[in-house]
Scaffold this active site. Structure first.
Site, PDB file in Angstrom:
ATOM      1  N   GLU A 298       0.811  -1.228   0.000  1.00 11.91           N
ATOM      2  CA  GLU A 298       0.000   0.000   0.000  1.00 11.91           C
ATOM      3  C   GLU A 298       0.844   1.278   0.000  1.00 11.91           C
ATOM      4  OE1 GLU A 298      -3.853  -1.649   2.454  1.00 11.91           O
ATOM      5  OE2 GLU A 298      -2.151  -0.968   3.644  1.00 11.91           O
TER       6      GLU A 298
HETATM    7  C1  TNX Z   1      -4.457  -3.990   4.674  1.00  6.55           C
HETATM    8  S1  TNX Z   1      -3.028  -6.193   3.751  1.00  6.55           S
HETATM    9  C2  TNX Z   1      -3.171  -3.794   5.119  1.00  6.55           C
HETATM   10  C3  TNX Z   1      -2.962  -3.366   6.509  1.00  6.55           C
HETATM   11  C4  TNX Z   1      -4.252  -3.231   7.261  1.00  6.55           C
HETATM   12  C5  TNX Z   1      -5.191  -4.339   6.886  1.00  6.55           C
HETATM   13  C6  TNX Z   1      -6.460  -4.346   7.681  1.00  6.55           C
HETATM   14  C7  TNX Z   1      -1.841  -5.313   3.912  1.00  6.55           C
HETATM   15  C8  TNX Z   1      -0.594  -5.860   3.446  1.00  6.55           C
HETATM   16  N1  TNX Z   1      -2.035  -4.102   4.437  1.00  6.55           N
HETATM   17  O1  TNX Z   1      -2.241  -2.155   6.538  1.00  6.55           O
HETATM   18  O2  TNX Z   1      -3.965  -3.278   8.617  1.00  6.55           O
HETATM   19  O3  TNX Z   1      -5.488  -4.220   5.521  1.00  6.55           O
HETATM   20  O4  TNX Z   1      -7.202  -5.485   7.418  1.00  6.55           O
END
Ligand code: TNX
Length: 486
Positions: A298
């Protein structure tokens, strides 16, 4: 038994009876596991269960003189006859796995209060067992809400019973930084201070001594710790502590909300790489396990070309310090990821970049968010948790195959499976337990048991009995309505 063993051949003979005369016999490297077995069974039975080199009416633990290739490092053979129990393995990890199976064959009360005069009978038969996947993991997010070492240890205790062999710790994120790094003290004094949890709740961090102690505690349970420092995104806490890690040098405000994707290390500054290398070098030095996780998810505010260049530079730093890099699936965009372990978290089954990286040699850990994310709600009425990847009831967590889930990722590339538990909504350990159990047991079975043993009805029925142990150990688990909890 959970996870279901590879092979069970029951026998019609009498059971083995554990009595006040039973001894546990072992020598050499089998002794520590024998001690653990004795310590686990003494409180409930009230029996002395001495650990000796030899003796009759025995539970005997022994490492194979000649390596049995079928068993590998974690497999074992458990033979139960009226005269005694024989547990064999190539390595202590296999004996430990066999011990987890054996304890499940005893009446559940055996591990709680002493029930004298009860009959501690173990049904006769032979179990031959080994894991399907080398990597069977759980992840705990210490960044969004800090969970202190005592809670991590309780989680490790439960995970080890399920034959989980990796615990991935998510140690830093936008809200907080949870591991002491020499030379960068403000990461933890500021980034891990009071009020650094979501909505200002909690805070805290691990000293390197705390971390080493957790590594040791996990290793006694044959679990390897995988530390994660997320970069180049999810770094707001680090930037609050060290504004030079931003491009304009201005400290951002601390964040206690749960938005994602807004922070980025400044990929054009040398201090960024000094920082990354200090963190990687120090974590490598205190982590005996093979993997160091660099996050990489992300990074929405890092331009794509900068992201790839950043990963090309930091992923090889992990190898420089003797470890294998792992990262969330986004790292597949960088050619260097072919030497890394890629953690698949998509809700779709198509991730061409991951398939391409796997084709070029990368190994993949399967954590599809709509199957394995333990922070997803069971249904929209269960307290705590999120539902951006949907809700995940117990059948959904159980009914899929990690080896064939991601299109274009061949089964040989799948190192295993991991269930992440993000803690935005999980403030304390009881809430962690409620989200983790029983779904963690489903993921553990997917990781350990052969595909041929995969059977929802059988799993559901075995879980009903397994739950008695959770009740006795005061584990705050969700009573999934699909299961008849006995
Ligand atoms: C996505 S999945 C994220 C996290 C969040 C999560 C909550 C991923 C690699 N990153 O930053 O905590 O969703 O479900």
């Amino acid at each position: 038994m959970i996870p279901a063993p590879a092979e069970v051949v029951p026998s019609r003979s009498e059971p083995f009876r554990l009595t006040g005369d039973t001894v546990i016999t072992a020598s050499g490297a089998a002794v520590p596991v024998a001690d653990q077995l004795a310590a686990a069974l003494r409180p409930a039975t009230g029996f002395p269960l001495p650990v000796r080199a030899s003796g009759g009416n025995a539970v005997n633990l022994r490492l194979n003189d000649v390596v049995d290739p079928w068993m590998g490092d974690e497999g074992y053979r458990l033979e139960i006859r009226p005269e005694g129990v024989a547990l064999r393995a190539n390595r202590p990890a296999g004996l430990f796995a066999g011990f987890q199976t054996l304890r499940q064959l005893l009446p559940p009360a055996i591990e709680a209060v002493t029930v004298r005069h009860a009959e501690w009978a173990v049904p006769a038969g032979v179990i031959r067992d080994r894991p399907r996947f080398a990597y069977r993991g759980a992840m705990l997010d210490l960044a969004r809400h800090f969970h202190p070492p005592a809670d991590v240890k309780r989680y490790l205790d439960e995970l080890s019973r399920l034959k989980i062999n990796y615990l991935h710790l998510h140690l830093a994120d936008d809200q907080g930084w949870r591991i002491e790094i020499d030379g960068w003290p403000r990461l933890t004094t500021v980034g891990g201070g009071p009020g650094t949890g979501v909505r200002g709740i909690g805070g805290g961090h691990l000293t390197q001594a705390d971390y080493r102690d957790l590594v040791r505690y996990a290793a006694q349970r044959h679990i390897t710790i995988v530390p994660e420092i997320d970069m180049p995104g999810h770094v707001n806490a680090a930037q609050v502590a060290y504004p030079e890690l931003t491009c304009d040098g201005v400290a951002p405000r601390p964040r206690i909300d749960i938005r994602v994707g807004y922070s980025s290390l400044c990929t054009g500054k040398e201090v960024t790489y000094r920082f990354a290398e200090d963190v990687i070098r120090q974590l490598a030095a205190i982590t005996p396990g093979p993997y160091l996780h660099l996050g990489g998810d992300e990074a929405m505010s890092t331009p794509h070309a900068d992201y790839v260049a950043f990963e090309q530079r930091v992923l090889p730093l992990v190898a420089k310090y003797g470890k294998t890099a792992s990262g969330w699936e986004e790292i597949a965009a960088a050619p260097a990821a072919t030497n890394a372990v890629i953690q698949y978290w998509a809700v779709t089954r198509d991730k061409p970049a991951v398939a391409a990286a796997a084709g070029a040699g990368a190994k993949v850990i399967m954590s599809p968010a709509n199957r394995t994310y333990l922070d997803m709600q069971y249904d929209l009425l269960t307290p705590g948790g999120l539902h951006w990847a949907g809700t995940i009831d117990l059948p959904a967590a159980y009914d899929w195959d990690p080896a064939t889930w991601a299109h274009g990722v061949p089964p040989e590339s799948v190192l295993g499976v991991e269930a992440p538990l993000w803690s935005e909504t999980l403030r304390d350990y009881r809430e962690v337990e409620f989200s983790a159990f029983p779904r963690m047991a489903a993921i553990a079975e997917l990781g350990w048991s052969p595909r041929s043993a995969h059977d929802w009805v059988s799993f559901r029925d075995r879980l009903g009995r397994y739950g008695q142990g959770w009740v006795r150990r005061d584990v705050h688990f969700y009573r999934s309505p699909e299961v008849r909890w006995s």
